[in-house]
Design a protein around this motif. Structure first.
Motif, PDB file in Angstrom:
ATOM      1  N   LEU A  60       0.853  -1.184   0.000  1.00 33.20           N
ATOM      2  CA  LEU A  60       0.000   0.000   0.000  1.00 33.20           C
ATOM      3  C   LEU A  60       0.887   1.232   0.000  1.00 33.20           C
ATOM      4  CD1 LEU A  60      -2.858  -0.562   2.637  1.00 33.20           C
ATOM      5  CD2 LEU A  60      -3.072  -0.583   0.165  1.00 33.20           C
ATOM      6  N   SER A  61       0.450   2.268  -0.700  1.00 28.41           N
ATOM      7  CA  SER A  61       1.123   3.564  -0.616  1.00 28.41           C
ATOM      8  C   SER A  61       0.260   4.494   0.219  1.00 28.41           C
ATOM      9  CB  SER A  61       1.348   4.158  -2.005  1.00 28.41           C
ATOM     10  OG  SER A  61       1.816   5.493  -1.887  1.00 28.41           O
ATOM     11  N   ALA A  62       0.832   5.034   1.270  1.00 29.57           N
ATOM     12  CA  ALA A  62       0.071   5.933   2.139  1.00 29.57           C
ATOM     13  C   ALA A  62      -0.308   7.229   1.431  1.00 29.57           C
ATOM     14  CB  ALA A  62       0.871   6.245   3.406  1.00 29.57           C
ATOM     15  N   VAL A  63       0.293   7.494   0.276  1.00 31.75           N
ATOM     16  CA  VAL A  63      -0.047   8.698  -0.486  1.00 31.75           C
ATOM     17  C   VAL A  63      -1.443   8.567  -1.078  1.00 31.75           C
ATOM     18  CG1 VAL A  63       0.566  10.121  -2.473  1.00 31.75           C
ATOM     19  CG2 VAL A  63       2.362   9.184  -1.023  1.00 31.75           C
ATOM     20  N   THR A  64      -1.778   7.358  -1.548  1.00 29.89           N
ATOM     21  CA  THR A  64      -3.054   7.170  -2.247  1.00 29.89           C
ATOM     22  C   THR A  64      -4.058   6.338  -1.457  1.00 29.89           C
ATOM     23  OG1 THR A  64      -2.101   5.260  -3.387  1.00 29.89           O
ATOM     24  CG2 THR A  64      -1.997   7.380  -4.516  1.00 29.89           C
ATOM     25  N   ALA A  65      -3.618   5.539  -0.502  1.00 20.81           N
ATOM     26  CA  ALA A  65      -4.518   4.634   0.217  1.00 20.81           C
ATOM     27  C   ALA A  65      -5.202   5.335   1.380  1.00 20.81           C
ATOM     28  CB  ALA A  65      -3.740   3.422   0.732  1.00 20.81           C
ATOM     29  N   GLY A  66      -6.364   4.814   1.755  1.00 17.50           N
ATOM     30  CA  GLY A  66      -7.100   5.327   2.906  1.00 17.50           C
ATOM     31  C   GLY A  66      -7.424   4.198   3.860  1.00 17.50           C
ATOM     32  N   LYS A  67      -8.239   4.505   4.891  1.00 21.88           N
ATOM     33  CA  LYS A  67      -8.582   3.515   5.905  1.00 21.88           C
ATOM     34  C   LYS A  67      -9.335   2.339   5.280  1.00 21.88           C
ATOM     35  CE  LYS A  67     -10.578   3.198  10.539  1.00 21.88           C
ATOM     36  NZ  LYS A  67     -11.274   3.960  11.625  1.00 21.88           N
ATOM     37  N   LYS A  68     -10.167   2.627   4.260  1.00 18.94           N
ATOM     38  CA  LYS A  68     -10.932   1.575   3.592  1.00 18.94           C
ATOM     39  C   LYS A  68      -9.994   0.558   2.938  1.00 18.94           C
ATOM     40  CE  LYS A  68     -14.543   2.969   1.360  1.00 18.94           C
ATOM     41  NZ  LYS A  68     -15.407   3.570   0.297  1.00 18.94           N
ATOM     42  N   ASP A  69      -8.887   1.058   2.352  1.00 18.45           N
ATOM     43  CA  ASP A  69      -7.919   0.151   1.724  1.00 18.45           C
ATOM     44  C   ASP A  69      -7.240  -0.739   2.761  1.00 18.45           C
ATOM     45  OD1 ASP A  69      -7.934   1.254  -1.108  1.00 18.45           O
ATOM     46  OD2 ASP A  69      -7.471   3.057   0.044  1.00 18.45           O
ATOM     47  N   VAL A  70      -6.972  -0.140   3.930  1.00 22.35           N
ATOM     48  CA  VAL A  70      -6.344  -0.903   5.017  1.00 22.35           C
ATOM     49  C   VAL A  70      -7.272  -2.034   5.457  1.00 22.35           C
ATOM     50  CG1 VAL A  70      -5.494  -0.802   7.395  1.00 22.35           C
ATOM     51  CG2 VAL A  70      -4.980   1.067   5.814  1.00 22.35           C
ATOM     52  N   LEU A  71      -8.553  -1.709   5.625  1.00 21.24           N
ATOM     53  CA  LEU A  71      -9.519  -2.710   6.070  1.00 21.24           C
ATOM     54  C   LEU A  71      -9.667  -3.819   5.029  1.00 21.24           C
ATOM     55  CD1 LEU A  71     -12.233  -0.388   7.656  1.00 21.24           C
ATOM     56  CD2 LEU A  71     -10.469  -1.736   8.819  1.00 21.24           C
ATOM     57  N   ALA A  72      -9.578  -3.475   3.733  1.00 19.99           N
ATOM     58  CA  ALA A  72      -9.653  -4.489   2.675  1.00 19.99           C
ATOM     59  C   ALA A  72      -8.460  -5.442   2.768  1.00 19.99           C
ATOM     60  CB  ALA A  72      -9.681  -3.812   1.309  1.00 19.99           C
ATOM     61  N   VAL A  73      -7.283  -4.893   3.067  1.00 20.99           N
ATOM     62  CA  VAL A  73      -6.093  -5.726   3.241  1.00 20.99           C
ATOM     63  C   VAL A  73      -6.275  -6.660   4.426  1.00 20.99           C
ATOM     64  CG1 VAL A  73      -3.641  -5.716   3.842  1.00 20.99           C
ATOM     65  CG2 VAL A  73      -4.504  -4.093   2.156  1.00 20.99           C
ATOM     66  N   VAL A  74      -6.838  -6.128   5.502  1.00 16.48           N
ATOM     67  CA  VAL A  74      -7.081  -6.937   6.706  1.00 16.48           C
ATOM     68  C   VAL A  74      -8.001  -8.113   6.387  1.00 16.48           C
ATOM     69  CG1 VAL A  74      -8.152  -6.932   8.994  1.00 16.48           C
ATOM     70  CG2 VAL A  74      -6.638  -5.050   8.319  1.00 16.48           C
ATOM     71  N   GLU A  75      -9.059  -7.860   5.625  1.00 11.50           N
ATOM     72  CA  GLU A  75      -9.990  -8.935   5.253  1.00 11.50           C
ATOM     73  C   GLU A  75      -9.272  -9.999   4.422  1.00 11.50           C
ATOM     74  OE1 GLU A  75     -13.117  -9.585   6.264  1.00 11.50           O
ATOM     75  OE2 GLU A  75     -12.583  -7.960   7.646  1.00 11.50           O
ATOM     76  N   GLY A  76      -8.428  -9.563   3.494  1.00 10.86           N
ATOM     77  CA  GLY A  76      -7.655 -10.513   2.680  1.00 10.86           C
ATOM     78  C   GLY A  76      -6.695 -11.318   3.549  1.00 10.86           C
ATOM     79  N   ALA A  77      -6.061 -10.639   4.505  1.00 11.24           N
ATOM     80  CA  ALA A  77      -5.131 -11.310   5.411  1.00 11.24           C
ATOM     81  C   ALA A  77      -5.851 -12.350   6.263  1.00 11.24           C
ATOM     82  CB  ALA A  77      -4.436 -10.275   6.306  1.00 11.24           C
ATOM     83  N   ARG A  78      -7.088 -12.044   6.644  1.00 15.08           N
ATOM     84  CA  ARG A  78      -7.866 -12.989   7.452  1.00 15.08           C
ATOM     85  C   ARG A  78      -8.204 -14.241   6.634  1.00 15.08           C
ATOM     86  NH1 ARG A  78     -11.127  -9.550   9.535  1.00 15.08           N
ATOM     87  NH2 ARG A  78     -10.006  -9.322  11.497  1.00 15.08           N
ATOM     88  N   ARG A  79      -8.532 -14.058   5.373  1.00 12.77           N
ATOM     89  CA  ARG A  79      -8.812 -15.208   4.516  1.00 12.77           C
ATOM     90  C   ARG A  79      -7.555 -16.070   4.351  1.00 12.77           C
ATOM     91  NH1 ARG A  79     -11.703 -11.265   1.582  1.00 12.77           N
ATOM     92  NH2 ARG A  79      -9.966 -11.012   0.105  1.00 12.77           N
TER      93      ARG A  79
END
Length: 381
Positions: free
Chosen positions: A62-81
């Protein structure tokens, strides 16, 4: 040209090698949360990719320049899977300092639980830019500018890979390494641009034409700003004229506000030169006023004149140290009464009570007793 294993990485010898942190993490297969702190082009992204590959975990960037909290949560969901399938996830956050507190907070529970292996990259001091709870759960790894030898190794690898060794002369390679200022990405980009010019032989002139000039990695709000001004002041304090003028030139060439530099010299004139040369304060103040009125680039001559003089001047911290002690004493005794004989006596009653007793309106008049309140001892030696 990205290396694919730690063994292929050039430079960063304090982090890679027998007993070094990154090598140990890979050898022991024990993932750790890391914050890579270092200047551009030193391999932060590359090292994160290598760690993920050699640890056998999923890599998400993720790039903190373009990503937001929603992107972080999407990564978390993928990590959980992935976790449910028996795979770990390494999340690499480039320029993590650009995430605000709320966005950084979103990582905490998942870093804490081990769902995510966090590797952040930043060019700014993580002590100020990364929230304390996240910092306490991570290891800060400091990357340094690559030295000239390391840059040359990378460039030689590139021309060998491209089978372009005969096109690029040794002097051109040396100049290119010097020009990159420790940034491998800049070195490779400039090499690529020079090769695209179409000339049969790449020499120093072709490199100059392609790269134009060295771009200073200077940000007025970043670490380099504070590092250079700190080095400038310490060089004046140490009486090193060469270093003083060098760091001054670095700031001026990078577009630093000349009034900022002049203000720091006004402070220095009192703090460091002080009583050793009382005229230094007037001189530095005149420098500030002159720079303000003349502007740049001629103002650089005035800044240099003042910096040279302050570096050569005798130094005394006597008044500065005394001011520090006075503040400490005043803080301890904020309610100490002014001696009655130092007080004004505008009425007859006050005179009768001893207000201003013994005082005379004469230049240089001195009473043979302490002017300090009772209980406050003299502190200037």
């Amino acid at each position: 040209m990205r290396p694919k294993t730690l063994a292929e990485v050039v430079g960063q010898d304090e982090l890679i090698g027998e007993g070094k942190i990154l090598t140990q993490i890979v050898a022991e297969k024990v993932p750790a949360n890391l914050i890579f702190w270092g200047p551009p082009g030193t391999g932060k992204t590359t090292l994160a990719r290598i760690l993920a590959r050699e640890l056998g975990v999923e890599f998400v960037e993720l790039s903190a320049v373009t990503a937001g909290k929603k992107d972080v949560l999407a990564v978390v969901e993928g990590a959980r899977r992935d976790w449910n399938l028996g795979r770990r996830t390494l999340l690499f956050v480039d320029e993590i300092h650009r995430f605000n507190k709320a966005q950084q907070d979103a990582f905490l529970p998942h870093v804490e639980s081990g769902l995510i292996i966090l590797v952040g990259a930043t060019t700014e001091n993580p002590s100020f830019e990364v929230i304390a709870p996240l910092l306490s759960r991570s290891r800060v790894v400091v990357l340094k500018h690559l030295d000239k030898a390391a840059i040359l190794t990378i460039l030689k690898r590139a021309v060998k890979e491209l089978k372009m060794g005969r096109r690029v002369g040794a002097e051109a390679m040396d100049y290119l390494a010097e020009l990159s200022a420790g940034d491998a990405r800049a070195a490779l980009s400039n090499l690529e641009l020079a090769l695209s010019l179409g000339t049969e032989k790449i020499g120093v002139e072709e490199i100059k034409r392609a790269a134009q000039k060295i771009v200073a990695g200077y940000d007025k709000a970043g670490d380099m700003h504070y590092d250079i001004i700190s080095a400038f002041i310490k060089s004046m304090r140490g009486g090193d004229v060469d270093a003083t003028l060098y760091y001054l030139a670095r700031m001026v060439q990078a577009g630093e506000d000349p009034k900022f530099i002049a203000r720091r010299m006004v402070i220095f004139a009192s703090e460091d030169v002080g009583l050793a040369n009382n005229s230094a304060l007037n001189f530095a103040t005149s420098c500030f006023m002159a720079v303000e009125r003349v502007g740049m680039p001629e103002g650089g001559i005035i800044l240099s004149h003042c910096a040279y003089a302050l570096a050569k001047a005798a130094k005394s911290r006597e008044s500065y140290d005394a001011w520090g002690v006075a503040n400490a004493v005043a803080e301890r005794t904020p309610n100490a009464a002014v001696p009655i004989w130092l007080k004004n006596a505008p009425t007859k009653l006050m005179k009768d009570l001893g207000f201003g007793k013994g005082q005379k309106w004469e230049a240089g008049f001195h009473m043979d007793k302490s002017y300090l309140p009772d209980g406050v001892e003299p502190f200037v030696k």
